[in-house]
Design a protein around this motif. Structure first.
Motif, PDB file in Angstrom:
ATOM      1  N   PHE A 101       6.001   2.486   1.637  1.00 46.35           N
ATOM      2  CA  PHE A 101       4.865   1.581   1.495  1.00 46.35           C
ATOM      3  C   PHE A 101       4.556   0.936   2.838  1.00 46.35           C
ATOM      4  O   PHE A 101       5.473   0.557   3.575  1.00 46.35           O
ATOM      5  CB  PHE A 101       5.188   0.449   0.507  1.00 46.35           C
ATOM      6  N   ALA A 121      -3.317   0.048  -4.833  1.00 45.97           N
ATOM      7  CA  ALA A 121      -2.415  -0.782  -4.045  1.00 45.97           C
ATOM      8  C   ALA A 121      -2.605  -2.208  -4.540  1.00 45.97           C
ATOM      9  O   ALA A 121      -3.575  -2.504  -5.243  1.00 45.97           O
ATOM     10  CB  ALA A 121      -2.746  -0.662  -2.558  1.00 45.97           C
ATOM     11  N   VAL A 124       0.864  -1.177   0.000  1.00 43.81           N
ATOM     12  CA  VAL A 124       0.000   0.000   0.000  1.00 43.81           C
ATOM     13  C   VAL A 124       0.902   1.229   0.000  1.00 43.81           C
ATOM     14  O   VAL A 124       1.558   1.520   1.003  1.00 43.81           O
ATOM     15  CB  VAL A 124      -0.928   0.005   1.232  1.00 43.81           C
ATOM     16  N   PRO A 125       0.975   1.953  -1.128  1.00 46.85           N
ATOM     17  CA  PRO A 125       1.855   3.129  -1.167  1.00 46.85           C
ATOM     18  C   PRO A 125       1.375   4.198  -0.185  1.00 46.85           C
ATOM     19  O   PRO A 125       0.181   4.390   0.010  1.00 46.85           O
ATOM     20  CB  PRO A 125       1.759   3.612  -2.613  1.00 46.85           C
ATOM     21  N   THR A 184       1.071   1.144 -11.851  1.00 44.90           N
ATOM     22  CA  THR A 184      -0.090   1.536 -11.063  1.00 44.90           C
ATOM     23  C   THR A 184      -0.467   2.981 -11.361  1.00 44.90           C
ATOM     24  O   THR A 184       0.329   3.746 -11.904  1.00 44.90           O
ATOM     25  CB  THR A 184       0.179   1.396  -9.558  1.00 44.90           C
TER      26      THR A 184
END
Length: 161
Positions: free
Chosen positions: A136, A115, A83-84, A110
């Protein structure tokens, strides 16, 4: 010999064999917080054979395309979600499995707000942020025993936009 891969936009349909795309798309499953927040519920198939789910913070070095892919890895004992912590795109590489050997790698780019979650045992490239800061949140298995396999390709793959 070098093989070339063109990175394609990340979509839930294209990524489905490898894992989940987590994003706030479509209508939320429900509204919460006095109707001011949409909840997109249970968007990843988390799976751990043993141990517990943990949340770690990864800080990866910025990369740029074209990029040479030399190896992939997988985690047989659990899924792994990235998950950035910024709205920056990142590169996601996956490969199918052929009797324990990765084949046919695919590269995805992306979009902000996306994510991903790799299913257990999915061959994938290492964390590849394309912008700073490369932070992340990673949700994966915390436990004893080996949960990492690496495969180094005989042939390099060059990933391009």
């Amino acid at each position: 010999m070098t093989r070339h891969l063109k990175a394609q936009p990340l979509t839930a349909a294209a990524f489905a064999p490898y894992g989940d795309v987590m994003e706030a798309s479509g209508d939320p499953d429900k509204l919460i917080n006095q109707g001011k927040c949409g909840r997109f519920h249970d968007r990843a198939r988390l799976d751990f054979s043993d141990g517990v789910a943990g949340i770690s913070i990864f800080k990866g070095e910025k990369e740029s395309l074209p990029l040479t892919l030399k190896m992939v890895e997988r985690h047989p004992a659990g899924s792994q979600a990235f998950v950035p912590m910024s709205a920056d795109p990142f590169l996601v590489v996956v490969a199918s499995d052929d009797n324990g050997v990765p084949k046919d790698p695919v590269a995805f780019l992306t979009q902000p707000g996306q994510a991903i979650n790799f299913l257990s045992g999915t061959w994938h490239g290492v964390l590849t942020p394309l912008s700073e800061p490369g932070l992340f949140a990673v949700i994966d298995r915390i436990g004893d025993g080996a949960n990492l396999e690496e495969h180094w390709f005989d042939t390099d793959y060059v990933i391009e936009r």
